[in-house]
Design a protein around this motif. Structure first.
Motif, PDB file in Angstrom:
ATOM      1  N   GLY A 198      -2.006   1.573  -2.520  1.00 35.02           N
ATOM      2  CA  GLY A 198      -1.424   2.261  -1.387  1.00 35.02           C
ATOM      3  C   GLY A 198      -1.027   1.369  -0.234  1.00 35.02           C
ATOM      4  N   ILE A 199      -0.938   0.067  -0.469  1.00 36.63           N
ATOM      5  CA  ILE A 199      -0.550  -0.860   0.597  1.00 36.63           C
ATOM      6  C   ILE A 199       0.965  -0.836   0.763  1.00 36.63           C
ATOM      7  CG2 ILE A 199      -0.580  -3.237   1.393  1.00 36.63           C
ATOM      8  CD1 ILE A 199      -3.305  -1.883   1.328  1.00 36.63           C
ATOM      9  N   ASP A 200       1.417  -0.448   1.940  1.00 36.13           N
ATOM     10  CA  ASP A 200       2.834  -0.397   2.262  1.00 36.13           C
ATOM     11  C   ASP A 200       3.074  -1.318   3.452  1.00 36.13           C
ATOM     12  OD1 ASP A 200       5.488   0.202   2.562  1.00 36.13           O
ATOM     13  OD2 ASP A 200       5.158   2.184   3.463  1.00 36.13           O
ATOM     14  N   ALA A 201       3.361  -2.576   3.155  1.00 33.31           N
ATOM     15  CA  ALA A 201       3.558  -3.578   4.206  1.00 33.31           C
ATOM     16  C   ALA A 201       4.605  -4.579   3.729  1.00 33.31           C
ATOM     17  CB  ALA A 201       2.242  -4.284   4.515  1.00 33.31           C
ATOM     18  N   PRO A 202       5.349  -5.187   4.654  1.00 36.90           N
ATOM     19  CA  PRO A 202       6.381  -6.159   4.264  1.00 36.90           C
ATOM     20  C   PRO A 202       5.848  -7.301   3.416  1.00 36.90           C
ATOM     21  CG  PRO A 202       6.639  -5.545   6.560  1.00 36.90           C
ATOM     22  CD  PRO A 202       5.347  -4.929   6.111  1.00 36.90           C
ATOM     23  N   VAL A 203       4.566  -7.667   3.607  1.00 37.71           N
ATOM     24  CA  VAL A 203       4.012  -8.787   2.857  1.00 37.71           C
ATOM     25  C   VAL A 203       3.990  -8.509   1.357  1.00 37.71           C
ATOM     26  CG1 VAL A 203       1.587  -8.034   3.001  1.00 37.71           C
ATOM     27  CG2 VAL A 203       2.136 -10.464   2.827  1.00 37.71           C
ATOM     28  N   VAL A 204       3.937  -7.260   0.962  1.00 35.56           N
ATOM     29  CA  VAL A 204       3.905  -6.934  -0.468  1.00 35.56           C
ATOM     30  C   VAL A 204       5.193  -7.386  -1.141  1.00 35.56           C
ATOM     31  CG1 VAL A 204       3.749  -5.077  -2.169  1.00 35.56           C
ATOM     32  CG2 VAL A 204       2.305  -5.016  -0.124  1.00 35.56           C
ATOM     33  N   SER A 205       6.321  -7.104  -0.518  1.00 35.03           N
ATOM     34  CA  SER A 205       7.605  -7.546  -1.080  1.00 35.03           C
ATOM     35  C   SER A 205       7.709  -9.064  -1.085  1.00 35.03           C
ATOM     36  CB  SER A 205       8.763  -6.950  -0.267  1.00 35.03           C
ATOM     37  OG  SER A 205       8.775  -5.553  -0.364  1.00 35.03           O
ATOM     38  N   ARG A 206       7.190  -9.682  -0.055  1.00 31.37           N
ATOM     39  CA  ARG A 206       7.227 -11.145   0.027  1.00 31.37           C
ATOM     40  C   ARG A 206       6.418 -11.757  -1.109  1.00 31.37           C
ATOM     41  NH1 ARG A 206       4.818 -14.725   5.093  1.00 31.37           N
ATOM     42  NH2 ARG A 206       5.759 -16.728   4.502  1.00 31.37           N
ATOM     43  N   ILE A 207       5.237 -11.227  -1.351  1.00 30.22           N
ATOM     44  CA  ILE A 207       4.386 -11.732  -2.427  1.00 30.22           C
ATOM     45  C   ILE A 207       5.023 -11.483  -3.790  1.00 30.22           C
ATOM     46  CG2 ILE A 207       2.195 -11.282  -3.643  1.00 30.22           C
ATOM     47  CD1 ILE A 207       0.915 -10.883  -0.882  1.00 30.22           C
ATOM     48  N   GLY A 208       5.679 -10.341  -3.948  1.00 38.50           N
ATOM     49  CA  GLY A 208       6.210  -9.961  -5.254  1.00 38.50           C
ATOM     50  C   GLY A 208       7.497 -10.639  -5.649  1.00 38.50           C
ATOM     51  N   ARG A 209       8.140 -11.314  -4.733  1.00 37.26           N
ATOM     52  CA  ARG A 209       9.435 -11.933  -5.052  1.00 37.26           C
ATOM     53  C   ARG A 209       9.236 -13.195  -5.879  1.00 37.26           C
ATOM     54  NH1 ARG A 209      14.656 -12.536  -4.329  1.00 37.26           N
ATOM     55  NH2 ARG A 209      15.524 -14.522  -3.639  1.00 37.26           N
ATOM     56  N   ALA A 210       9.814 -13.209  -7.096  1.00 36.59           N
ATOM     57  CA  ALA A 210       9.699 -14.358  -8.004  1.00 36.59           C
ATOM     58  C   ALA A 210      11.042 -14.563  -8.707  1.00 36.59           C
ATOM     59  CB  ALA A 210       8.597 -14.122  -9.022  1.00 36.59           C
ATOM     60  N   PRO A 211      12.006 -15.159  -8.008  1.00 29.47           N
ATOM     61  CA  PRO A 211      13.348 -15.298  -8.575  1.00 29.47           C
ATOM     62  C   PRO A 211      13.420 -16.346  -9.676  1.00 29.47           C
ATOM     63  CG  PRO A 211      13.216 -16.424  -6.464  1.00 29.47           C
ATOM     64  CD  PRO A 211      11.917 -15.694  -6.647  1.00 29.47           C
ATOM     65  N   LEU A 212      14.379 -16.167 -10.579  1.00 27.59           N
ATOM     66  CA  LEU A 212      14.723 -17.162 -11.590  1.00 27.59           C
ATOM     67  C   LEU A 212      16.096 -17.708 -11.256  1.00 27.59           C
ATOM     68  CD1 LEU A 212      13.668 -15.417 -14.939  1.00 27.59           C
ATOM     69  CD2 LEU A 212      12.441 -17.218 -13.705  1.00 27.59           C
ATOM     70  N   LEU A 213      16.261 -19.012 -11.405  1.00 26.87           N
ATOM     71  CA  LEU A 213      17.535 -19.648 -11.076  1.00 26.87           C
ATOM     72  C   LEU A 213      18.291 -20.060 -12.325  1.00 26.87           C
ATOM     73  CD1 LEU A 213      16.458 -21.949  -8.109  1.00 26.87           C
ATOM     74  CD2 LEU A 213      17.298 -19.587  -8.040  1.00 26.87           C
ATOM     75  N   GLY A 214      19.600 -19.969 -12.235  1.00 25.09           N
ATOM     76  CA  GLY A 214      20.490 -20.518 -13.241  1.00 25.09           C
ATOM     77  C   GLY A 214      21.409 -21.472 -12.513  1.00 25.09           C
ATOM     78  N   GLY A 215      21.180 -22.776 -12.685  1.00 24.86           N
ATOM     79  CA  GLY A 215      21.855 -23.720 -11.812  1.00 24.86           C
ATOM     80  C   GLY A 215      21.266 -23.560 -10.424  1.00 24.86           C
ATOM     81  N   ALA A 216      22.104 -23.378  -9.429  1.00 26.21           N
ATOM     82  CA  ALA A 216      21.612 -23.182  -8.065  1.00 26.21           C
ATOM     83  C   ALA A 216      21.631 -21.715  -7.660  1.00 26.21           C
ATOM     84  CB  ALA A 216      22.465 -23.999  -7.099  1.00 26.21           C
ATOM     85  N   ALA A 217      22.005 -20.830  -8.595  1.00 34.16           N
ATOM     86  CA  ALA A 217      22.136 -19.417  -8.265  1.00 34.16           C
ATOM     87  C   ALA A 217      20.972 -18.601  -8.817  1.00 34.16           C
ATOM     88  CB  ALA A 217      23.452 -18.875  -8.826  1.00 34.16           C
ATOM     89  N   GLU A 218      20.615 -17.546  -8.112  1.00 32.89           N
ATOM     90  CA  GLU A 218      19.582 -16.633  -8.591  1.00 32.89           C
ATOM     91  C   GLU A 218      20.182 -15.718  -9.661  1.00 32.89           C
ATOM     92  OE1 GLU A 218      16.723 -13.084  -6.839  1.00 32.89           O
ATOM     93  OE2 GLU A 218      17.313 -14.749  -5.512  1.00 32.89           O
ATOM     94  N   VAL A 219      19.606 -15.752 -10.847  1.00 36.79           N
ATOM     95  CA  VAL A 219      20.163 -14.986 -11.960  1.00 36.79           C
ATOM     96  C   VAL A 219      19.172 -13.970 -12.548  1.00 36.79           C
ATOM     97  CG1 VAL A 219      21.766 -16.821 -12.597  1.00 36.79           C
ATOM     98  CG2 VAL A 219      19.499 -16.751 -13.648  1.00 36.79           C
ATOM     99  N   GLY A 220      18.021 -13.852 -11.930  1.00 40.81           N
ATOM    100  CA  GLY A 220      17.041 -12.906 -12.436  1.00 40.81           C
ATOM    101  C   GLY A 220      15.724 -13.090 -11.716  1.00 40.81           C
ATOM    102  N   GLY A 221      14.664 -12.605 -12.342  1.00 38.87           N
ATOM    103  CA  GLY A 221      13.365 -12.719 -11.717  1.00 38.87           C
ATOM    104  C   GLY A 221      12.259 -12.225 -12.618  1.00 38.87           C
ATOM    105  N   ILE A 222      11.057 -12.382 -12.141  1.00 42.12           N
ATOM    106  CA  ILE A 222       9.880 -11.881 -12.851  1.00 42.12           C
ATOM    107  C   ILE A 222       9.476 -10.582 -12.159  1.00 42.12           C
ATOM    108  CG2 ILE A 222       7.511 -12.367 -13.542  1.00 42.12           C
ATOM    109  CD1 ILE A 222       8.274 -15.372 -13.255  1.00 42.12           C
ATOM    110  N   ARG A 223       9.248  -9.546 -12.967  1.00 42.01           N
ATOM    111  CA  ARG A 223       8.935  -8.247 -12.401  1.00 42.01           C
ATOM    112  C   ARG A 223       7.722  -7.636 -13.092  1.00 42.01           C
ATOM    113  NH1 ARG A 223      14.257  -5.275 -15.070  1.00 42.01           N
ATOM    114  NH2 ARG A 223      13.382  -4.996 -17.176  1.00 42.01           N
ATOM    115  N   ALA A 224       6.967  -6.855 -12.325  1.00 37.50           N
ATOM    116  CA  ALA A 224       5.839  -6.144 -12.899  1.00 37.50           C
ATOM    117  C   ALA A 224       6.357  -5.106 -13.886  1.00 37.50           C
ATOM    118  CB  ALA A 224       5.007  -5.496 -11.819  1.00 37.50           C
ATOM    119  N   ALA A 225       5.554  -4.832 -14.913  1.00 40.79           N
ATOM    120  CA  ALA A 225       5.981  -3.908 -15.981  1.00 40.79           C
ATOM    121  C   ALA A 225       5.038  -2.715 -16.094  1.00 40.79           C
ATOM    122  CB  ALA A 225       6.055  -4.657 -17.296  1.00 40.79           C
ATOM    123  N   PHE A 226       4.361  -2.344 -15.027  1.00 37.56           N
ATOM    124  CA  PHE A 226       3.455  -1.197 -15.064  1.00 37.56           C
ATOM    125  C   PHE A 226       3.571  -0.401 -13.784  1.00 37.56           C
ATOM    126  CE2 PHE A 226       1.286  -4.836 -13.299  1.00 37.56           C
ATOM    127  CZ  PHE A 226       0.563  -4.343 -12.235  1.00 37.56           C
TER     128      PHE A 226
END
Length: 325
Positions: free
Chosen positions: A297-325
């Motif tokens: 039930g934590i609703d705070a900006p830090v949650v999005s900050r912690i959860g961001r895990a981008p994947l790069l293709g070259g120098a561009a963001e092309v995907g990411g790691i995401r929770a699956a539950f």
């Protein structure tokens, strides 16, 4: 016959997917594991995989180790106690305080039995190497904990050369504190990356331990550790670390990660969580932690900050790691 020392591949593969690796819209990888969320009353509210199965919590055991050091008589507080429970980033203020703590107890960096290492934080490691320095025992992320362990040995007249032996009086006390906090017996004793004894418990026990620390009576060793960590989170981790962000931005939260993708968190009201990603991929820690915090039930900006895990293709963001539950 399958050895009892480790789960079989069949058991491990049966555990649910906690995170997906998505590149260019294609799922190219999966991270399986186990997770538990405790309600405020300590009951299991949500579980995935096998959260009762023993795991090595790695550095998520550090609050219990720090509590044992206090119980053994070392009077630490504030930043010093937070550093005793830390996996520090190797930033200047971390290393300066380790040096001070060593000197305060008549010790030197040569007394540390940590393996020589670079700063844990990548930015600090690059700067450290660029300045011409080499791996040192002091720089290893567990040097604060080891300094406190040595200091309490000096205080009690215990042998400092064998302070990492599981049979040492300090390590026997750590074993006792872990079992008390987790509410279950230690399933196995191993050796952590820093050389200290490591006690295996289930994820339910780990979450229960963190819950017990935030709910402990003021003035107890457990509550003193929790309060120091929450008051000085930058000494527990570092300025660029999720544990620091979470404890700083969600008041009353106790958070500590461990190597091989272990994480434990407790909120001030006793809600708690713990998880382990089977393959040890720390890249999935953030997304899984963020989703777990949402379940609490934590609703705070830090949650999005912690959860961001981008994947790069070259120098561009092309995907990411995401929770699956």
């Amino acid at each position: 016959m399958t050895s009892s020392a480790a789960p079989s591949p069949a058991i491990a593969s049966a555990r649910p997917v906690l995170a997906e690796v998505v590149r260019s819209g294609f799922v190219e990888g999966l991270h399986r594991g186990s997770l538990v969320v405790l309600a405020a009353d300590g009951s299991v509210e949500y579980a995935l995989g096998d959260p009762a199965a023993p795991v090595f919590p790695r550095s998520s055991n550090k609050p219990m180790q720090a509590a044992a050091i206090l119980r053994a008589g070392l009077d630490l507080g504030g930043e010093r106690l937070a550093l005793a429970a830390a996996s520090h980033s190797g930033e200047g203020f971390h290393l300066d305080l380790v040096r001070k703590m060593l000197a305060e107890h008549g010790l030197t960096p040569d007394d540390l039995q940590t393996p020589p290492d670079l700063p844990l934080d990548a930015v600090e490691a690059e700067s450290y190497l660029a300045s011409g320095q080499v791996r040192e025992r002091l720089t290893m992320n567990c040097s604060g904990k080891h300094t406190a362990m040595l200091a309490v040995c000096v205080l009690n007249g215990w042998d400092t050369a064998s302070y990492l032996d599981p049979a040492h009086p300090l390590q026997r006390l750590v074993h006792q504190v872990v079992e008390e906090a987790a509410g279950e017996p230690v399933a196995s004793v191993g050796t952590d990356g820093c050389g200290a004894p490591l006690m295996a418990i289930g994820l339910v026990g780990l979450a229960r331990a963190f819950r017990s620390f935030v709910l402990a009576e003021p003035g107890t060793a457990e509550r003193r550790v929790a309060d120091a960590m929450r008051a000085h989170p930058e000494y527990v981790a570092g300025t660029r670390r999720p544990d620091t962000w979470l404890m700083r931005e969600v008041p009353g939260t106790l958070s500590k990660m461990g190597a091989e993708a272990v994480q434990a968190v407790a909120l001030a009201d006793g809600r708690a969580l713990a998880f382990k990603i089977d393959d040890g991929a720390t890249r999935a820690l953030g997304p899984v932690l963020a989703r777990s915090l949402e379940l609490l039930g934590i609703d705070a900006p830090v949650v999005s900050r912690i959860g961001r895990a981008p994947l790069l293709g070259g120098a561009a963001e092309v995907g990411g790691i995401r929770a699956a539950f």
